[in-house]
Design an enzyme around this catalytic site. Structure first.
Site, PDB file in Angstrom:
ATOM      1  N   GLU A   1       0.812  -1.226   0.000  1.00  0.00           N
ATOM      2  CA  GLU A   1       0.000   0.000   0.000  1.00  0.00           C
ATOM      3  C   GLU A   1       0.836   1.261   0.000  1.00  0.00           C
ATOM      4  O   GLU A   1       0.583   2.183  -0.770  1.00  0.00           O
ATOM      5  CB  GLU A   1      -0.920   0.051   1.227  1.00  0.00           C
ATOM      6  CG  GLU A   1      -2.239  -0.638   1.062  1.00  0.00           C
ATOM      7  CD  GLU A   1      -2.096  -2.116   1.209  1.00  0.00           C
ATOM      8  OE1 GLU A   1      -1.005  -2.557   1.591  1.00  0.00           O
ATOM      9  OE2 GLU A   1      -3.052  -2.833   0.916  1.00  0.00           O
TER      10      GLU A   1
ATOM     11  N   HIS B   1     -10.712  -4.916  10.491  1.00  0.00           N
ATOM     12  CA  HIS B   1     -11.279  -4.715   9.166  1.00  0.00           C
ATOM     13  C   HIS B   1     -12.542  -3.868   9.198  1.00  0.00           C
ATOM     14  O   HIS B   1     -13.274  -3.836   8.228  1.00  0.00           O
ATOM     15  CB  HIS B   1     -11.656  -6.072   8.544  1.00  0.00           C
ATOM     16  CG  HIS B   1     -10.483  -6.827   8.009  1.00  0.00           C
ATOM     17  ND1 HIS B   1      -9.569  -7.411   8.808  1.00  0.00           N
ATOM     18  CD2 HIS B   1     -10.098  -7.074   6.747  1.00  0.00           C
ATOM     19  CE1 HIS B   1      -8.648  -8.016   8.058  1.00  0.00           C
ATOM     20  NE2 HIS B   1      -8.944  -7.820   6.810  1.00  0.00           N
TER      21      HIS B   1
END
Lengths: 371, 444
Positions: free
Chosen positions: A97, A166
């Site tokens: 990322e 998450h």
């Protein structure tokens, strides 16, 4: 069929300038001889069509992220794009990322218009340095020399039973940073219009989608399906008008607010539901006008309560319309805990329709305020 | 998220298909060089010039100590060449014009930084200022090969990169003073030099932050050529960063992606051996940074960064590779900063003997000596350049001094490129409805 006609129109207008959607829709209607009956499309399809049209219109737009190409998107939002545009415009990245977000920022500093997809915004925390420090701040640090026309998109907030790492909602974090525009669509119309605007915008935009909304269908008019349909940034939408209490929400919580409003109708309370659409810039004037009308406010969000979006809305209303408030502002947010896994605990940790209804009743003095 | 394992042989095999001509090439540097002074005790010293190409990386898969056979082989070739020719004296590496250009650029960097120190201690400059004294050979050696369209991305030690790339000294000095005539109107400061005209993409405070941005600029160059079909787009990007950055995750992520997609970028490591007070040897498991290149499938080169001519040779090759589309290169320049990490650093941890050793290898004096020995320039010409640069820097200071501070209204400007930050309205034009948008509750 609609899609084909829209595409033809788009092609003929060489990239579709963001003007006169109404005229275009009228032309569409005339050309196709269809009635302006509404069609239902899923949010996922709406996003896909927006990406498709913008990539067709502007060759400098490209999509990069994990699994966006051959897997057709972790949530299938980029379905069909690899086949259409090739691997150089739909770039499958390694699981890095920080690296690929920085590459996106560098590419956008230098003339391209990347769309960086994060599998969820939780993973974007590994790249948040680039979102804030190199994307948001560069136009300011370079005094307008270098702008960053990038879109960071992906699902935000809780899904179903995915656990603490998450499930966080990042709307409050990103919206506190100057230099970013933060959008949170709810319906398919929002998704299409806001994503198109975000891609055409010359500044970094954080586009917070919601995984559970991807599969929901919403009715859309012809105007929405037109390839130049764009929604303005910084303007909220009144989903339902009312006179007794204002309920603000964004993303999935708009659905809950609308359901709550239905329940409140039966108790003779007419709630005005505002879909924020844009968290930064916040449409303060619309919210304040609504509170001036109803005198009571309930803010709903999925994220953590401290320093959340509701806190900012509350402060804004108190600053500008203190004398118009007839009751303290009620904030509904996620519980102040990392998201638990057990299904019943997760239900307790997230706002539910009953919570919104109860808050609205409290704001209207129909029940005793909580301690 | 599981990494797929592949065998060493498969790795080298796939790369030998794509490998560059570097396998057969002789080492880059002429054997005897008048600038070759006493070798430092640094592990990757001038002796061990090694161009490690992908296909020779088979050696690294078998466990070997630091001084691997591949490297020894290279230095043997060097010894051969040494005995063969003594050509350097009659065949200088640069022409007179090039020499003067290099000299002028390095002297500009040095005088500018010295002036910055003076101005800082007089209170004209403030905040964090990181000076580049001693490392000029790297900046000059690399950037003087670039075209205007090529990009440079740097770190907080970016004044000299900006100057070498062409940003006027006046603009840089005003920026440091925080005046509105600076290259970023005073909004960036010492660590954030940006210039669209000269393609200087910053100026980043976080180490490692500039590397992905540079990789993105290289990605743009490749995209332009292949997707937008701008056939003549061969822009190269240079990413400058330090030894400490080579332990950072983003660095490795970008080495991977740059090699994977064969991006036109050169990763230039300015290894000055020190973070602030943390020595590179204390922070890194394997201090030889050039080795990290072949691990990702690109050549890793080590060069003496105190010698501008050697740097130039490597730069020419690396930039040429990138321009031809052969992919990235990792170049480790062994260099040294004569001053502390920043002007706030008392610089007590470094050994004075080490400092003295590197001071004797000052790149500017070395180039001067080379030019005299090869009759490329006279004392008078070089003195004239010194004087010219002194005047230029003084003029920059005066200009910066006299420039106005930014107006109050400038506080809220430039947050967005879209002037009022509202995106597109239903009438199709940018919304400018709420003039208070960027004000928040600030009263200006």
């Amino acid at each position: 069929m609609f899609g084909i006609i829209s595409h033809k129109l788009a092609a003929s207008t060489a990239g579709g300038s963001p003007g006169q959607p109404i005229l275009r829709a009228a032309v569409l209607a005339m050309m196709s001889n269809y009635s302006t009956a509404t069609k239902q499309i899923m949010v996922r399809e709406a996003l896909n069509s927006a990406l498709d049209e913008e990539m067709a219109a502007d060759p400098t737009v490209f999509l990069m992220g994990e699994e966006v190409g051959e897997y057709e998107g972790a949530y299938k939002v980029s379905k069909g794009l690899l086949r259409k545009y090739g691997p150089q415009r739909v770039v499958d990245t390694p699981i890095t990322e920080a690296g690929f977000t920085g590459i996106g920022v560098g590419a956008s500093c230098h003339g391209l218009r990347p769309i960086v997809e994060f599998m969820t915004f939780n993973f974007a925390m590994q790249a948040i340095d680039h979102i804030i420090n190199s994307a948001a701040k560069t136009n300011y640090m370079s005094a307008g020399n270098i702008n960053v026309p990038i879109v960071f998109r992906g699902p935000n907030g809780a899904a179903a039973g995915v656990g603490a790492q998450h499930s966080q909602c990042y709307a409050a974090w990103y919206s506190s940073c100057p230099g970013l525009k933060v959008l949170a669509p709810y319906s398919s119309e929002d998704a299409r219009g806001l994503l198109k605007t975000a891609i055409r915008d010359p500044d970094p935009v954080v586009f917070l989608e919601n995984e559970l909304l991807y599969g929901e269908s919403f009715p859309v008019s012809d105007e929405v399906l037109d390839s130049s349909f764009c929604l303005p940034i910084g303007k909220a939408k009144i989903e339902k008008e009312g006179k007794d209490v204002t309920i603000t929400a964004f993303s999935r919580m708009v659905g809950y607010a609308l359901k709550a409003a239905e329940i409140l109708e039966k108790e003779d309370l007419e709630a005005e539901v505002i879909n924020l659409r844009s968290i930064r810039p916040l449409d303060r004037s619309l919210i304040n006008n609504s509170v001036r009308k109803t005198n009571r406010l309930v803010t709903v969000e999925e994220g953590f309560p401290q320093h959340g979006v509701g806190a900012e809305i509350c402060a804004s209303v108190v600053e500008e319309n203190f004398n118009f408030l007839d009751a303290p502002v009620e904030r509904i947010s996620g519980a102040d805990v990392p998201m638990p896994y057990a299904a019943n605990l997760e239900r307790l940790a997230l706002p539910q329709v009953e919570d919104v209804v109860r808050a609205a009743r409290r704001a209207c003095y129909r029940s005793v305020p909580t301690a | 998220m599981a990494a797929t394992a592949f065998s060493a042989s498969k790795f080298t095999q796939s790369f030998s298909l794509n490998s560059t001509r570097s396998v057969d090439r002789p080492p880059l540097f002429p054997a005897s060089h008048p600038l070759k002074t006493t070798p430092s005790s640094f592990l990757g010293s001038t002796r061990k010039l090694s161009l490690s190409s992908p296909s020779s990386s088979t050696s690294r898969h078998r466990r070997r100590p630091c001084r691997s056979p591949a490297v020894v082989a290279v230095s043997e070739v060097v010894k051969e060449k040494k005995s063969k020719s003594n050509v350097s004296l009659s065949n200088p590496l640069i022409t007179k014009e090039e020499g003067l250009e290099l000299y002028e650029d390095m002297v500009l960097g040095r005088s500018f930084e010295d002036m910055c120190a003076q101005m800082y201690y007089r209170g004209k400059m403030f905040g964090f200022v990181h000076l580049y004294n001693g490392q000029e050979a790297v900046s000059t050696g690399f950037i003087k090969f670039l075209k205007q369209e090529d990009c440079v991305v740097s770190t907080y030690r970016d004044h000299v990169h900006a100057l070498s790339k062409g940003v006027p000294a006046r603009a840089v000095m005003s920026e440091l003073f925080g005046k509105t005539t600076g290259c970023c109107r005073g909004q960036g400061g010492s660590m954030h030099m940006f210039s669209k005209e000269h393609n200087l993409l910053g100026g980043f405070a976080f180490i490692g932050e500039g590397i992905p941005v540079a990789t993105g600029a290289a990605f743009t160059s490749k995209y332009r050529r292949e997707v937008l079909k701008e056939a003549d787009c061969d822009h190269v990007t240079l990413a400058f960063f330090g030894d400490g950055t080579c332990n950072n995750g983003q660095f490795f992520e970008c080495l991977n992606m740059a090699a994977l997609w064969k991006l036109p970028i050169v990763f230039v490591v300015e290894n000055n051996l020190w973070a602030i007070g943390m020595s590179h040897l204390r922070a890194t498991s394997d201090p030889q940074i050039w080795k990290k290149g072949p691990a990702f499938g690109m050549p890793g080169v080590h060069v003496d960064g105190m010698d501008v001519l050697k740097v130039r040779e490597v730069a020419k090759e690396a930039i040429g590779r990138a321009r031809r589309g052969e992919g990235p290169t990792l170049v480790e320049c062994e260099t040294y900063r004569f001053r502390g990490h920043s002007l706030a650093d008392p610089d007590e941890l470094r050994d004075p003997a080490e400092k003295a050793r590197y001071a004797s290898r000052d790149p500017i004096s070395a180039l001067k000596k080379y030019m005299f020995e090869n009759n490329l320039a006279s004392e008078a010409e070089l003195k004239a350049i010194d004087k010219k640069i002194d005047e230029l820097v003084e003029d920059a200071v005066e200009f910066a001094d006299e420039s106005p501070l930014p107006a109050r209204s400038q506080l809220l400007e430039n947050v967005f490129a879209d002037p009022r930050g509202f995106g597109i309205g239903p009438d199709g034009r940018y919304r400018c409805e709420d003039p208070k948008f960027t004000e928040g509750t600030a009263q200006v």
